[in-house]
Motif scaffolding. Sequence first.
Motif, PDB file in Angstrom:
ATOM      1  N   MET A   1      14.240 -39.784 -27.097  1.00  0.00           N
ATOM      2  CA  MET A   1      15.035 -40.880 -26.542  1.00  0.00           C
ATOM      3  C   MET A   1      14.199 -42.150 -26.468  1.00  0.00           C
ATOM      4  O   MET A   1      13.053 -42.129 -26.017  1.00  0.00           O
ATOM      5  CB  MET A   1      15.561 -40.504 -25.155  1.00  0.00           C
ATOM      6  CG  MET A   1      16.442 -39.265 -25.148  1.00  0.00           C
ATOM      7  SD  MET A   1      17.045 -38.855 -23.494  1.00  0.00           S
ATOM      8  CE  MET A   1      18.219 -40.180 -23.254  1.00  0.00           C
ATOM      9  N   SER A   2      14.791 -43.274 -26.895  1.00  0.00           N
ATOM     10  CA  SER A   2      14.071 -44.540 -26.941  1.00  0.00           C
ATOM     11  C   SER A   2      15.047 -45.686 -26.763  1.00  0.00           C
ATOM     12  O   SER A   2      16.215 -45.596 -27.160  1.00  0.00           O
ATOM     13  CB  SER A   2      13.342 -44.686 -28.280  1.00  0.00           C
ATOM     14  OG  SER A   2      12.648 -45.913 -28.350  1.00  0.00           O
ATOM     15  N   ASP A   3      14.573 -46.768 -26.153  1.00  0.00           N
ATOM     16  CA  ASP A   3      15.422 -47.944 -26.006  1.00  0.00           C
ATOM     17  C   ASP A   3      14.557 -49.182 -25.818  1.00  0.00           C
ATOM     18  O   ASP A   3      13.413 -49.108 -25.341  1.00  0.00           O
ATOM     19  CB  ASP A   3      16.376 -47.792 -24.824  1.00  0.00           C
ATOM     20  CG  ASP A   3      17.590 -48.696 -24.938  1.00  0.00           C
ATOM     21  OD1 ASP A   3      17.751 -49.339 -25.999  1.00  0.00           O
ATOM     22  OD2 ASP A   3      18.383 -48.761 -23.989  1.00  0.00           O
ATOM     23  N   HIS A   4      15.105 -50.327 -26.229  1.00  0.00           N
ATOM     24  CA  HIS A   4      14.485 -51.631 -26.038  1.00  0.00           C
ATOM     25  C   HIS A   4      15.302 -52.448 -25.065  1.00  0.00           C
ATOM     26  O   HIS A   4      16.527 -52.347 -25.030  1.00  0.00           O
ATOM     27  CB  HIS A   4      14.411 -52.408 -27.367  1.00  0.00           C
ATOM     28  CG  HIS A   4      13.441 -51.857 -28.353  1.00  0.00           C
ATOM     29  ND1 HIS A   4      13.733 -50.776 -29.160  1.00  0.00           N
ATOM     30  CD2 HIS A   4      12.182 -52.244 -28.671  1.00  0.00           C
ATOM     31  CE1 HIS A   4      12.695 -50.520 -29.945  1.00  0.00           C
ATOM     32  NE2 HIS A   4      11.753 -51.397 -29.665  1.00  0.00           N
ATOM     33  N   SER A   5      14.641 -53.309 -24.307  1.00  0.00           N
ATOM     34  CA  SER A   5      15.347 -54.320 -23.541  1.00  0.00           C
ATOM     35  C   SER A   5      15.775 -55.430 -24.492  1.00  0.00           C
ATOM     36  O   SER A   5      14.987 -55.892 -25.321  1.00  0.00           O
ATOM     37  CB  SER A   5      14.446 -54.896 -22.446  1.00  0.00           C
ATOM     38  OG  SER A   5      15.035 -56.066 -21.904  1.00  0.00           O
ATOM     39  N   SER A   6      17.027 -55.853 -24.373  1.00  0.00           N
ATOM     40  CA  SER A   6      17.526 -56.930 -25.233  1.00  0.00           C
ATOM     41  C   SER A   6      17.232 -58.306 -24.642  1.00  0.00           C
ATOM     42  O   SER A   6      17.577 -59.327 -25.252  1.00  0.00           O
ATOM     43  CB  SER A   6      19.031 -56.775 -25.456  1.00  0.00           C
ATOM     44  OG  SER A   6      19.744 -56.886 -24.235  1.00  0.00           O
ATOM     45  N   ALA A   7      16.620 -58.358 -23.474  1.00  0.00           N
ATOM     46  CA  ALA A   7      16.247 -59.633 -22.863  1.00  0.00           C
ATOM     47  C   ALA A   7      14.901 -60.065 -23.435  1.00  0.00           C
ATOM     48  O   ALA A   7      13.849 -59.649 -22.963  1.00  0.00           O
ATOM     49  CB  ALA A   7      16.168 -59.493 -21.346  1.00  0.00           C
TER      50      ALA A   7
ATOM     51  N   GLY B   1      10.281 -66.711 -15.055  1.00  0.00           N
ATOM     52  CA  GLY B   1      11.639 -66.236 -15.185  1.00  0.00           C
ATOM     53  C   GLY B   1      11.762 -65.218 -16.283  1.00  0.00           C
ATOM     54  O   GLY B   1      11.355 -65.475 -17.412  1.00  0.00           O
ATOM     55  N   MET B   2      12.288 -64.073 -15.946  1.00  0.00           N
ATOM     56  CA  MET B   2      12.461 -63.041 -16.942  1.00  0.00           C
ATOM     57  C   MET B   2      13.322 -61.947 -16.372  1.00  0.00           C
ATOM     58  O   MET B   2      13.723 -61.984 -15.214  1.00  0.00           O
ATOM     59  CB  MET B   2      11.102 -62.488 -17.381  1.00  0.00           C
ATOM     60  CG  MET B   2      11.176 -61.661 -18.647  1.00  0.00           C
ATOM     61  SD  MET B   2       9.546 -61.149 -19.197  1.00  0.00           S
ATOM     62  CE  MET B   2      10.041 -59.917 -20.379  1.00  0.00           C
ATOM     63  N   GLY B   3      13.627 -60.974 -17.167  1.00  0.00           N
ATOM     64  CA  GLY B   3      14.395 -59.844 -16.698  1.00  0.00           C
ATOM     65  C   GLY B   3      14.553 -58.815 -17.792  1.00  0.00           C
ATOM     66  O   GLY B   3      13.877 -58.869 -18.813  1.00  0.00           O
ATOM     67  N   THR B   4      15.468 -57.881 -17.572  1.00  0.00           N
ATOM     68  CA  THR B   4      15.743 -56.847 -18.553  1.00  0.00           C
ATOM     69  C   THR B   4      17.243 -56.712 -18.707  1.00  0.00           C
ATOM     70  O   THR B   4      18.000 -56.985 -17.780  1.00  0.00           O
ATOM     71  CB  THR B   4      15.162 -55.494 -18.109  1.00  0.00           C
ATOM     72  OG1 THR B   4      15.617 -55.220 -16.785  1.00  0.00           O
ATOM     73  CG2 THR B   4      13.641 -55.530 -18.119  1.00  0.00           C
ATOM     74  N   ASP B   5      17.663 -56.317 -19.887  1.00  0.00           N
ATOM     75  CA  ASP B   5      19.085 -56.134 -20.146  1.00  0.00           C
ATOM     76  C   ASP B   5      19.263 -54.954 -21.090  1.00  0.00           C
ATOM     77  O   ASP B   5      18.931 -55.030 -22.264  1.00  0.00           O
ATOM     78  CB  ASP B   5      19.671 -57.405 -20.751  1.00  0.00           C
ATOM     79  CG  ASP B   5      21.196 -57.376 -20.801  1.00  0.00           C
ATOM     80  OD1 ASP B   5      21.774 -56.274 -20.680  1.00  0.00           O
ATOM     81  OD2 ASP B   5      21.798 -58.449 -20.970  1.00  0.00           O
ATOM     82  N   TYR B   6      19.777 -53.862 -20.544  1.00  0.00           N
ATOM     83  CA  TYR B   6      20.006 -52.656 -21.340  1.00  0.00           C
ATOM     84  C   TYR B   6      21.487 -52.441 -21.642  1.00  0.00           C
ATOM     85  O   TYR B   6      21.859 -51.407 -22.207  1.00  0.00           O
ATOM     86  CB  TYR B   6      19.436 -51.431 -20.618  1.00  0.00           C
ATOM     87  CG  TYR B   6      17.927 -51.397 -20.653  1.00  0.00           C
ATOM     88  CD1 TYR B   6      17.243 -50.774 -21.692  1.00  0.00           C
ATOM     89  CD2 TYR B   6      17.179 -51.999 -19.652  1.00  0.00           C
ATOM     90  CE1 TYR B   6      15.857 -50.746 -21.735  1.00  0.00           C
ATOM     91  CE2 TYR B   6      15.791 -51.973 -19.680  1.00  0.00           C
ATOM     92  CZ  TYR B   6      15.137 -51.345 -20.717  1.00  0.00           C
ATOM     93  OH  TYR B   6      13.765 -51.323 -20.753  1.00  0.00           O
ATOM     94  N   GLY B   7      22.343 -53.398 -21.292  1.00  0.00           N
ATOM     95  CA  GLY B   7      23.759 -53.283 -21.579  1.00  0.00           C
ATOM     96  C   GLY B   7      24.387 -52.074 -20.911  1.00  0.00           C
ATOM     97  O   GLY B   7      23.941 -51.597 -19.869  1.00  0.00           O
TER      98      GLY B   7
END
Length: 453
Positions: free
Chosen positions: A88-94, A122-128
């Motif tokens: 299992m793997s995923d990237h943040s789209s932010a 300023g930053m964050g994460t977005d995994y939808g």
Amino acid sequence: MLRKTLSGAVIALSLTGASTALATNGMNLEGYGAKSHAMGGTGMAYDTGNSAVMNNPATLGMMKEGTEEIGIGIRGLHPEVQSDYGAMSDHSSATAFYMPSLSYIRKDGDITWGAALLSQGGMGTDYGNDSPLFQGGYDDAGAQTMLSGKDIRSEVGVGRLMFPISYNLTDNTTIGASADFVWASMDLQMDMDGMHFGMMETGGSMLPTVTAGTLDYVRYDFSNGTPFIGKAVGYGTGFKLGFTHKVSKLLTIGGTYHSQTMMSDLESSNAKLTVVNDTSTELTGKIKVNNFEWPATFAAGLALRPTDKLMVAADVKFVDWSTVMDKFSTSFIADNTADNGDYAGETLDMSMKQDWKDQTVYSVGVEYKATDRLALRGGASFSTNPVPDEYLHPLFPAIIKNHYTCGFGYRLTDDARMGMAYSWAPKVTETNGEGMVISHSQSNWSLNFVHNL
């Protein structure tokens, strides 16, 4: 493997809002202003321009008497974050965040003063809503359960309005200070499964109702979708002190102290909390992120000028993360309305240990004046990692250590100049306490323009 993957991802969600920014040295940027940025983040003992208000306010005294100038700038932050567990793997789209700045500085005699507005981080994460890491978890009885399937994202920002002043005590010695008005804001959309909710430090009058029956998950949701300021906002103050001393034509030294901030809790009166136990209940109410602060920083440095064209600088910084990042704490207060049913007017508290370590950052930089108009710059910074592996999470991988920087300054006219900088932070890979492998790399840039009035 599935159990550890899901639990590692879900527990990470509770830490998303624990910082002002997922930046580069913990939560700090590696350098403020294009000149300092290009020279590895140094700036204690030479003129960094208007950006001295974030570096060392005493260096503002190096401006020429009678100077009056306005500056504008933009900073781009581009992180690449990946989390892996088995297959299992995923990237943040932010992957892109932009931070503006505006300043006015004037020198009258021995006094330099002004005002500056800065988006500090300023930053964050977005995994939808389709990430394999955030689809399921475990209820408080240990049985597998599905989570909300809704968006999982975070965005945090910090800004400062600063009023600096410096005074030339002698031709060789300057002192400076800055009074800062600070604000921080946060968006957060996260699920926490029942198993990990039970592992948190929890309390409040709502807790017995939340944990009645089998708790599948709770979902925190407060977000406004605007890139300018988050839903939950807090305000406070801070200050800076600094000095510089020209030891000789060859050597200048300098140092600064940035105080810990004194902030109100981050609050939003338009938050939602979903509780899924034997039934599913969506509550409206007020969210508070408790005891949110920016840490104190101590820094010192020197600048060497072997020739009129060459300058070499070196700084060391100590950041007191351990005082402000010991835990992450929130409180939700349900609205006292009929729509909230048995939860009306009740509270739910949650906190999690973080136990960050203090951080030391070493920076070096060089500037070479290739022509009367063009200055070439380069540098590097090297830091320790403040986040213990045990508490490292895929939504807050503040593990970057080293930066390699370059840039230039160019005088467009007698009254206008610009600066550009670029930095590269190589990938850092760590394994957290749940066996999840997390990697983080970055490329950042900055652009400044200054005009004499």
